[in-house]
Design a protein around this motif. Structure first.
Motif, PDB file in Angstrom:
ATOM      1  N   SER A 125       0.893  -1.111  -0.012  1.00 27.85           N
ATOM      2  CA  SER A 125      -0.122  -0.189  -0.030  1.00 27.85           C
ATOM      3  C   SER A 125       0.968   1.351  -0.198  1.00 27.85           C
ATOM      4  CB  SER A 125      -1.068  -0.011   1.119  1.00 27.85           C
ATOM      5  OG  SER A 125      -1.894  -1.026   1.104  1.00 27.85           O
ATOM      6  N   LEU A 126       0.050   2.294  -0.382  1.00 28.39           N
ATOM      7  CA  LEU A 126       0.927   3.648  -0.526  1.00 28.39           C
ATOM      8  C   LEU A 126      -0.209   4.599  -0.033  1.00 28.39           C
ATOM      9  CD1 LEU A 126       3.495   5.371  -0.922  1.00 28.39           C
ATOM     10  CD2 LEU A 126       2.823   5.841  -3.204  1.00 28.39           C
ATOM     11  N   GLN A 127      -0.130   5.097   1.283  1.00 32.35           N
ATOM     12  CA  GLN A 127      -1.289   6.063   1.526  1.00 32.35           C
ATOM     13  C   GLN A 127      -0.480   7.347   1.347  1.00 32.35           C
ATOM     14  OE1 GLN A 127      -4.031   5.765   3.238  1.00 32.35           O
ATOM     15  NE2 GLN A 127      -4.154   7.959   3.202  1.00 32.35           N
ATOM     16  N   MET A 128      -1.280   8.172   0.577  1.00 37.47           N
ATOM     17  CA  MET A 128      -0.620   9.518   0.138  1.00 37.47           C
ATOM     18  C   MET A 128      -1.604  10.734   0.843  1.00 37.47           C
ATOM     19  SD  MET A 128       0.095   8.832  -3.991  1.00 37.47           S
ATOM     20  CE  MET A 128      -1.822   8.516  -4.294  1.00 37.47           C
ATOM     21  N   ASN A 129      -1.140  11.594   1.607  1.00 36.69           N
ATOM     22  CA  ASN A 129      -1.504  12.461   2.222  1.00 36.69           C
ATOM     23  C   ASN A 129      -1.270  13.969   1.654  1.00 36.69           C
ATOM     24  OD1 ASN A 129      -3.211  10.692   3.790  1.00 36.69           O
ATOM     25  ND2 ASN A 129      -1.612  10.568   5.414  1.00 36.69           N
ATOM     26  N   SER A 130      -1.840  14.852   2.096  1.00 37.08           N
ATOM     27  CA  SER A 130      -1.548  16.157   1.610  1.00 37.08           C
ATOM     28  C   SER A 130      -1.109  16.383   0.217  1.00 37.08           C
ATOM     29  CB  SER A 130      -0.419  16.547   2.562  1.00 37.08           C
ATOM     30  OG  SER A 130      -0.873  16.801   3.813  1.00 37.08           O
ATOM     31  N   LEU A 131      -1.830  15.665  -0.803  1.00 39.27           N
ATOM     32  CA  LEU A 131      -1.656  15.671  -2.117  1.00 39.27           C
ATOM     33  C   LEU A 131      -1.429  17.050  -2.777  1.00 39.27           C
ATOM     34  CD1 LEU A 131      -3.426  12.588  -2.896  1.00 39.27           C
ATOM     35  CD2 LEU A 131      -1.006  12.643  -3.335  1.00 39.27           C
ATOM     36  N   GLN A 132      -0.293  17.309  -3.798  1.00 39.97           N
ATOM     37  CA  GLN A 132      -0.097  18.356  -4.378  1.00 39.97           C
ATOM     38  C   GLN A 132      -0.218  18.223  -5.964  1.00 39.97           C
ATOM     39  OE1 GLN A 132      -0.044  21.485  -2.589  1.00 39.97           O
ATOM     40  NE2 GLN A 132      -0.474  20.072  -0.792  1.00 39.97           N
ATOM     41  N   PRO A 133      -0.575  19.228  -6.747  1.00 43.39           N
ATOM     42  CA  PRO A 133      -0.379  18.983  -8.018  1.00 43.39           C
ATOM     43  C   PRO A 133       0.701  18.382  -8.745  1.00 43.39           C
ATOM     44  CG  PRO A 133      -1.643  21.227  -7.411  1.00 43.39           C
ATOM     45  CD  PRO A 133      -1.009  20.744  -6.249  1.00 43.39           C
ATOM     46  N   GLU A 134       1.685  18.578  -8.109  1.00 46.98           N
ATOM     47  CA  GLU A 134       2.992  18.083  -8.554  1.00 46.98           C
ATOM     48  C   GLU A 134       3.043  16.648  -8.175  1.00 46.98           C
ATOM     49  OE1 GLU A 134       2.623  20.830  -6.624  1.00 46.98           O
ATOM     50  OE2 GLU A 134       4.215  20.535  -4.872  1.00 46.98           O
ATOM     51  N   ASP A 135       2.308  16.050  -7.693  1.00 47.54           N
ATOM     52  CA  ASP A 135       2.073  14.519  -7.422  1.00 47.54           C
ATOM     53  C   ASP A 135       1.331  13.854  -8.369  1.00 47.54           C
ATOM     54  OD1 ASP A 135       1.585  15.341  -3.788  1.00 47.54           O
ATOM     55  OD2 ASP A 135       3.514  14.384  -4.924  1.00 47.54           O
ATOM     56  N   THR A 136       0.644  14.641  -9.232  1.00 48.93           N
ATOM     57  CA  THR A 136       0.087  14.267 -10.598  1.00 48.93           C
ATOM     58  C   THR A 136       1.109  13.295 -11.219  1.00 48.93           C
ATOM     59  OG1 THR A 136      -1.595  15.904 -10.560  1.00 48.93           O
ATOM     60  CG2 THR A 136      -1.291  14.477 -12.580  1.00 48.93           C
ATOM     61  N   ALA A 137       0.635  12.015 -11.459  1.00 52.40           N
ATOM     62  CA  ALA A 137       1.276  11.169 -12.397  1.00 52.40           C
ATOM     63  C   ALA A 137       0.631   9.855 -12.398  1.00 52.40           C
ATOM     64  CB  ALA A 137       2.772  10.829 -11.860  1.00 52.40           C
ATOM     65  N   MET A 138       1.163   9.043 -13.276  1.00 54.33           N
ATOM     66  CA  MET A 138       1.028   7.520 -13.364  1.00 54.33           C
ATOM     67  C   MET A 138       1.984   6.972 -12.061  1.00 54.33           C
ATOM     68  SD  MET A 138      -1.276   5.089 -14.943  1.00 54.33           S
ATOM     69  CE  MET A 138      -1.465   5.839 -16.695  1.00 54.33           C
ATOM     70  N   TYR A 139       1.215   6.092 -11.444  1.00 53.35           N
ATOM     71  CA  TYR A 139       1.833   5.186 -10.240  1.00 53.35           C
ATOM     72  C   TYR A 139       2.152   3.918 -10.501  1.00 53.35           C
ATOM     73  CZ  TYR A 139       1.995   9.620  -7.343  1.00 53.35           C
ATOM     74  OH  TYR A 139       2.151  10.855  -6.695  1.00 53.35           O
ATOM     75  N   TYR A 140       3.306   3.437 -10.427  1.00 52.51           N
ATOM     76  CA  TYR A 140       3.581   2.072 -10.664  1.00 52.51           C
ATOM     77  C   TYR A 140       4.126   1.319  -9.233  1.00 52.51           C
ATOM     78  CZ  TYR A 140       3.695   3.480 -15.489  1.00 52.51           C
ATOM     79  OH  TYR A 140       3.295   3.885 -16.891  1.00 52.51           O
ATOM     80  N   CYS A 141       3.766   0.005  -9.022  1.00 52.81           N
ATOM     81  CA  CYS A 141       4.550  -0.791  -8.146  1.00 52.81           C
ATOM     82  C   CYS A 141       5.404  -1.561  -8.728  1.00 52.81           C
ATOM     83  CB  CYS A 141       3.579  -1.397  -7.107  1.00 52.81           C
ATOM     84  SG  CYS A 141       2.569  -2.784  -7.949  1.00 52.81           S
ATOM     85  N   ALA A 142       6.498  -1.941  -7.994  1.00 55.49           N
ATOM     86  CA  ALA A 142       7.481  -2.577  -8.659  1.00 55.49           C
ATOM     87  C   ALA A 142       8.111  -3.744  -7.556  1.00 55.49           C
ATOM     88  CB  ALA A 142       8.752  -1.904  -9.250  1.00 55.49           C
ATOM     89  N   ALA A 143       8.575  -5.006  -8.011  1.00 53.69           N
ATOM     90  CA  ALA A 143       9.143  -5.815  -7.180  1.00 53.69           C
ATOM     91  C   ALA A 143      10.473  -6.499  -7.459  1.00 53.69           C
ATOM     92  CB  ALA A 143       7.736  -6.773  -7.133  1.00 53.69           C
ATOM     93  N   ALA A 144      11.121  -6.836  -6.645  1.00 55.92           N
ATOM     94  CA  ALA A 144      12.398  -7.666  -7.089  1.00 55.92           C
ATOM     95  C   ALA A 144      12.705  -8.505  -5.871  1.00 55.92           C
ATOM     96  CB  ALA A 144      13.700  -6.660  -7.017  1.00 55.92           C
ATOM     97  N   SER A 145      12.835  -9.887  -6.265  1.00 55.19           N
ATOM     98  CA  SER A 145      13.212 -10.903  -5.115  1.00 55.19           C
ATOM     99  C   SER A 145      14.544 -10.640  -4.369  1.00 55.19           C
ATOM    100  CB  SER A 145      13.357 -12.144  -5.839  1.00 55.19           C
ATOM    101  OG  SER A 145      13.585 -13.038  -5.016  1.00 55.19           O
ATOM    102  N   GLY A 146      14.446 -10.610  -3.113  1.00 58.06           N
ATOM    103  CA  GLY A 146      15.322 -10.532  -2.175  1.00 58.06           C
ATOM    104  C   GLY A 146      15.424  -9.079  -1.369  1.00 58.06           C
TER     105      GLY A 146
END
Length: 126
Positions: A80-101
């Motif tokens: 999860s990613l809890q995002m508070n106090s969001l600002q216009p500069e936070d506008t984006a496509m958000y991706y999650c990523a994973a790497a083993s280890g």
């Protein structure tokens, strides 16, 4: 092959909050380095936060410290990613990523991660 699916994006006014989630089909995030990234058109993918699921490691980009919180939920089935106090500069496509280890490499560097979700759009209006 780890397949990641993000959810929770949307539109919000400045100062508002959103919570993003990421799950892996058929996997539990046991001993993985997991990250959240964001990208706007024409710019490099930017690391936002990362966490090691074995415990003991969390990192945030300076731009989101104190506003965003990365966490594991549901017995490590959900990132999860809890995002508070969001600002216009936070506008984006958000991706999650994973790497083993363990998060051994630069964990806010996109090339540290072989597995990616399709992204979820976050739009913050002023």
């Amino acid at each position: 092959q780890v397949q990641l699916v993000e959810s929770g994006g949307g539109s919000v006014q400045a100062g508002g909050s959103l919570r993003l989630s990421c799950t892996a089909s058929g996997y539990t995030f046991d001993r993985y380095c997991l990250g959240w990234f964001r990208q706007v058109p024409g710019k490099e993918r930017e690391g936002v936060a990362a966490i090691y699921t074995g415990g003991g490691y969390i990192i945030y980009a300076d731009s989101v410290k104190g506003r965003f919180t990365i966490s594991l939920e549901n017995a490590k089935n959900t990132l999860s990613l809890q995002m508070n106090s969001l600002q216009p500069e936070d506008t984006a496509m958000y991706y999650c990523a994973a790497a083993s280890g363990y998060c051994a490499g630069p964990s806010l560097w996109q090339y540290s991660y072989p597995y990616w979700g399709q992204g979820t759009q976050v739009t913050v209006s002023s």
